[in-house]
Design a protein around this motif. Structure first.
Motif, PDB file in Angstrom:
ATOM      1  N   ASN A  28       0.817  -1.223   0.000  1.00  0.00           N
ATOM      2  CA  ASN A  28       0.000   0.000   0.000  1.00  0.00           C
ATOM      3  C   ASN A  28       0.846   1.266   0.000  1.00  0.00           C
ATOM      4  O   ASN A  28       0.305   2.366  -0.050  1.00  0.00           O
ATOM      5  CB  ASN A  28      -0.924   0.027   1.229  1.00  0.00           C
ATOM      6  CG  ASN A  28      -2.004  -1.020   1.123  1.00  0.00           C
ATOM      7  OD1 ASN A  28      -2.301  -1.507   0.034  1.00  0.00           O
ATOM      8  ND2 ASN A  28      -2.594  -1.373   2.252  1.00  0.00           N
ATOM      9  N   PRO A  31       6.067   3.792  -2.870  1.00  0.00           N
ATOM     10  CA  PRO A  31       7.109   4.825  -2.911  1.00  0.00           C
ATOM     11  C   PRO A  31       7.803   4.998  -1.553  1.00  0.00           C
ATOM     12  O   PRO A  31       9.009   5.171  -1.500  1.00  0.00           O
ATOM     13  CB  PRO A  31       6.350   6.105  -3.289  1.00  0.00           C
ATOM     14  CG  PRO A  31       5.072   5.640  -3.896  1.00  0.00           C
ATOM     15  CD  PRO A  31       4.736   4.372  -3.162  1.00  0.00           C
ATOM     16  N   ARG A  36      10.684   3.400  -3.211  1.00  0.00           N
ATOM     17  CA  ARG A  36      10.466   3.616  -4.642  1.00  0.00           C
ATOM     18  C   ARG A  36      10.513   2.311  -5.451  1.00  0.00           C
ATOM     19  O   ARG A  36      10.983   2.280  -6.596  1.00  0.00           O
ATOM     20  CB  ARG A  36      11.459   4.640  -5.228  1.00  0.00           C
ATOM     21  CG  ARG A  36      11.368   6.035  -4.631  1.00  0.00           C
ATOM     22  CD  ARG A  36       9.986   6.659  -4.824  1.00  0.00           C
ATOM     23  NE  ARG A  36       9.479   6.644  -6.181  1.00  0.00           N
ATOM     24  CZ  ARG A  36       9.769   7.545  -7.121  1.00  0.00           C
ATOM     25  NH1 ARG A  36      10.573   8.533  -6.831  1.00  0.00           N
ATOM     26  NH2 ARG A  36       9.248   7.450  -8.310  1.00  0.00           N
ATOM     27  N   ASP A  38       8.094   1.261  -6.772  1.00  0.00           N
ATOM     28  CA  ASP A  38       7.231   1.545  -7.932  1.00  0.00           C
ATOM     29  C   ASP A  38       8.069   1.781  -9.188  1.00  0.00           C
ATOM     30  O   ASP A  38       7.678   1.382 -10.286  1.00  0.00           O
ATOM     31  CB  ASP A  38       6.323   2.755  -7.657  1.00  0.00           C
ATOM     32  CG  ASP A  38       7.089   4.035  -7.352  1.00  0.00           C
ATOM     33  OD1 ASP A  38       7.900   4.032  -6.402  1.00  0.00           O
ATOM     34  OD2 ASP A  38       6.891   5.032  -8.077  1.00  0.00           O
ATOM     35  N   ARG A  42       7.691  -0.577 -12.523  1.00  0.00           N
ATOM     36  CA  ARG A  42       7.413  -0.027 -13.863  1.00  0.00           C
ATOM     37  C   ARG A  42       8.482  -0.450 -14.862  1.00  0.00           C
ATOM     38  O   ARG A  42       8.176  -0.687 -16.029  1.00  0.00           O
ATOM     39  CB  ARG A  42       7.315   1.501 -13.801  1.00  0.00           C
ATOM     40  CG  ARG A  42       6.001   2.012 -13.211  1.00  0.00           C
ATOM     41  CD  ARG A  42       5.762   3.476 -13.563  1.00  0.00           C
ATOM     42  NE  ARG A  42       6.803   4.357 -13.064  1.00  0.00           N
ATOM     43  CZ  ARG A  42       6.871   4.816 -11.817  1.00  0.00           C
ATOM     44  NH1 ARG A  42       5.957   4.469 -10.924  1.00  0.00           N
ATOM     45  NH2 ARG A  42       7.839   5.625 -11.446  1.00  0.00           N
ATOM     46  N   SER A  45       7.647  -4.013 -15.945  1.00  0.00           N
ATOM     47  CA  SER A  45       6.502  -4.020 -16.863  1.00  0.00           C
ATOM     48  C   SER A  45       6.879  -3.469 -18.229  1.00  0.00           C
ATOM     49  O   SER A  45       6.551  -4.060 -19.257  1.00  0.00           O
ATOM     50  CB  SER A  45       5.357  -3.166 -16.312  1.00  0.00           C
ATOM     51  OG  SER A  45       4.936  -3.647 -15.082  1.00  0.00           O
ATOM     52  N   PRO A  85       0.359  -5.707 -15.734  1.00  0.00           N
ATOM     53  CA  PRO A  85       0.961  -4.389 -15.954  1.00  0.00           C
ATOM     54  C   PRO A  85       0.961  -3.474 -14.728  1.00  0.00           C
ATOM     55  O   PRO A  85       1.757  -2.545 -14.686  1.00  0.00           O
ATOM     56  CB  PRO A  85       0.076  -3.759 -17.043  1.00  0.00           C
ATOM     57  CG  PRO A  85      -0.743  -4.862 -17.605  1.00  0.00           C
ATOM     58  CD  PRO A  85      -0.865  -5.885 -16.533  1.00  0.00           C
ATOM     59  N   ASP A  86       0.087  -3.694 -13.765  1.00  0.00           N
ATOM     60  CA  ASP A  86       0.003  -2.720 -12.670  1.00  0.00           C
ATOM     61  C   ASP A  86       1.168  -2.855 -11.696  1.00  0.00           C
ATOM     62  O   ASP A  86       1.711  -3.936 -11.485  1.00  0.00           O
ATOM     63  CB  ASP A  86      -1.334  -2.878 -11.929  1.00  0.00           C
ATOM     64  CG  ASP A  86      -1.417  -4.194 -11.196  1.00  0.00           C
ATOM     65  OD1 ASP A  86      -1.421  -5.248 -11.871  1.00  0.00           O
ATOM     66  OD2 ASP A  86      -1.450  -4.191  -9.957  1.00  0.00           O
ATOM     67  N   GLU A  87       1.513  -1.733 -11.091  1.00  0.00           N
ATOM     68  CA  GLU A  87       2.693  -1.672 -10.217  1.00  0.00           C
ATOM     69  C   GLU A  87       2.575  -2.585  -9.005  1.00  0.00           C
ATOM     70  O   GLU A  87       3.531  -3.239  -8.610  1.00  0.00           O
ATOM     71  CB  GLU A  87       2.874  -0.244  -9.678  1.00  0.00           C
ATOM     72  CG  GLU A  87       3.431   0.711 -10.681  1.00  0.00           C
ATOM     73  CD  GLU A  87       3.348   2.149 -10.206  1.00  0.00           C
ATOM     74  OE1 GLU A  87       3.088   2.390  -9.006  1.00  0.00           O
ATOM     75  OE2 GLU A  87       3.537   3.038 -11.048  1.00  0.00           O
ATOM     76  N   ARG A  88       1.397  -2.605  -8.422  1.00  0.00           N
ATOM     77  CA  ARG A  88       1.233  -3.314  -7.153  1.00  0.00           C
ATOM     78  C   ARG A  88       1.490  -4.815  -7.298  1.00  0.00           C
ATOM     79  O   ARG A  88       2.213  -5.404  -6.489  1.00  0.00           O
ATOM     80  CB  ARG A  88      -0.194  -3.075  -6.641  1.00  0.00           C
ATOM     81  CG  ARG A  88      -0.470  -3.629  -5.248  1.00  0.00           C
ATOM     82  CD  ARG A  88      -1.957  -3.506  -4.950  1.00  0.00           C
ATOM     83  NE  ARG A  88      -2.327  -4.162  -3.712  1.00  0.00           N
ATOM     84  CZ  ARG A  88      -2.454  -3.548  -2.540  1.00  0.00           C
ATOM     85  NH1 ARG A  88      -2.249  -2.254  -2.458  1.00  0.00           N
ATOM     86  NH2 ARG A  88      -2.791  -4.221  -1.465  1.00  0.00           N
ATOM     87  N   HIS A 157      15.688   6.009  -9.889  1.00  0.00           N
ATOM     88  CA  HIS A 157      15.434   7.443  -9.746  1.00  0.00           C
ATOM     89  C   HIS A 157      16.632   8.199  -9.167  1.00  0.00           C
ATOM     90  O   HIS A 157      16.708   9.412  -9.261  1.00  0.00           O
ATOM     91  CB  HIS A 157      14.208   7.664  -8.854  1.00  0.00           C
ATOM     92  CG  HIS A 157      14.383   7.055  -7.490  1.00  0.00           C
ATOM     93  ND1 HIS A 157      14.453   5.698  -7.289  1.00  0.00           N
ATOM     94  CD2 HIS A 157      14.547   7.618  -6.278  1.00  0.00           C
ATOM     95  CE1 HIS A 157      14.628   5.455  -6.001  1.00  0.00           C
ATOM     96  NE2 HIS A 157      14.690   6.593  -5.377  1.00  0.00           N
ATOM     97  N   ASP A 186      11.571   3.827 -16.554  1.00  0.00           N
ATOM     98  CA  ASP A 186      10.658   3.007 -17.364  1.00  0.00           C
ATOM     99  C   ASP A 186      10.386   3.660 -18.721  1.00  0.00           C
ATOM    100  O   ASP A 186      10.182   2.959 -19.712  1.00  0.00           O
ATOM    101  CB  ASP A 186       9.336   2.754 -16.619  1.00  0.00           C
ATOM    102  CG  ASP A 186       8.561   4.034 -16.373  1.00  0.00           C
ATOM    103  OD1 ASP A 186       9.069   4.899 -15.659  1.00  0.00           O
ATOM    104  OD2 ASP A 186       7.453   4.177 -16.926  1.00  0.00           O
TER     105      ASP A 186
END
Lengths: 200, 200
Positions: A28, A31, A36, A38, A42, A45, A85-88, A157, A186
């Motif tokens: 949940n 980041p 990060r 996430d 990405r 994916s 495809p979703d980050e979670r 990042h 990404d």
């Protein structure tokens, strides 16, 4: 284990510096508690997924350097399952690999996802065989197109560290820049895949 | 309201067919209860964000057709705030706009994010003024480069409907394809931005 011996022709390596290497984070809060993750999700994916499909000829290794020991998580398009495809959900697959890496030297955490404690140097040495080697960097020379098959290394990042850059220079990576702007990791992978699709 | 009158020079329109137009979804399940709002969130991020920066000259409108009335949510790079790269926080901004659109005709839901019940036709007519107009489609002719300033329209994971395609044909959009492969919407936006950065 076939996919570990013969990874895809196109391979990415993402250097991750802040994702907790023990996988101790909440889905949940990718980041924050995920450091990060996430960004990493990405990247996975973008490298492997098309619209409703998987790039079977492509693989990606995430090299994490935030823990006491290095951890690498490789995802092979040739055999991966449960990748959405979703980050979670992608972060959940990565977390699963990291948690299992705390208790084992190496192994498959789920189909097509392999973890180990190889050093970055070992990961790169293994992956570069038979591939054109690129380091994506804002200070590199403008890339017209990317050759194929290739190994493309990029930072998260936070970019890449001096030590990582020196290692890749020693291994004769070509330092290239995709854009005048500083793009997200990404986004760089989407553009690299597009370039290589075109060249192919 | 300055940003609503003068949106960025580069504008994207994403046609969303499955995201609940009333914003009734859980941030813990963007693909399921959110009707693939993860796709839309990635489109917003890809269009507006660079690494640690926002494209101030770019804007994006998401047109939702899943409800009884059309809803559009526009995000303006020139003035948006609280936009982060991760899907969850972007989906939260979109959800906020959708919830507010249930109780009002139009307005700002947060800085730089504007909602309305304009029809797709109205959104497009307004946005196309002074821009080169492209529809991204797998059946379009291969795009070498994209002109700028431009309006780029694309579908979500379900593509675009026959009615939408007919509308865009009538409005003389150029139908172009970015790749031989069928790519994800956010990947198409990353590549389009890169092409336009290069042309610029």
């Amino acid at each position: 284990m076939d996919d570990i011996i013969r990874p895809g022709r196109r391979h990415y390596v993402v250097l991750s510096h802040t994702v907790p290497a023990d996988g101790d984070f909440s889905l949940n809060d990718l980041p924050g508690s995920g450091g990060r993750v996430d960004v990493v999700a990405r990247c996975v994916s973008s490298s492997l997924l098309t619209s409703n499909g998987i790039r079977r000829d492509t693989s990606i290794t995430v090299c994490l350097s935030s823990g006491a020991r290095p951890v690498s998580v490789s995802v092979y398009g040739s055999s991966v399952r449960y990748l959405n495809p979703d980050e979670r959900s992608t972060a959940a697959l990565i977390r699963n690999a990291l948690v299992k890496s705390s208790a084992a030297e190496e192994g498959l955490s789920s189909p097509g996802i392999y973890f180990s404690h190889q050093t970055l140097s070992d990961v790169i040495e293994h992956a570069k065989e038979g591939r054109e080697c690129y380091l994506l960097s804002e200070t590199g020379k403008p890339a017209g197109m990317l050759g194929t098959p290739s190994l493309v290394v990029l930072g998260d990042h936070t970019g890449i560290t001096v030590e990582e850059e020196l290692l890749l220079e020693r291994l004769e990576f070509m330092k290239v820049s995709l854009s005048m702007l500083s793009l997200q990791s990404d986004q760089c992978i989407s553009i690299s895949n597009w370039m290589m699709d075109k060249a192919h």
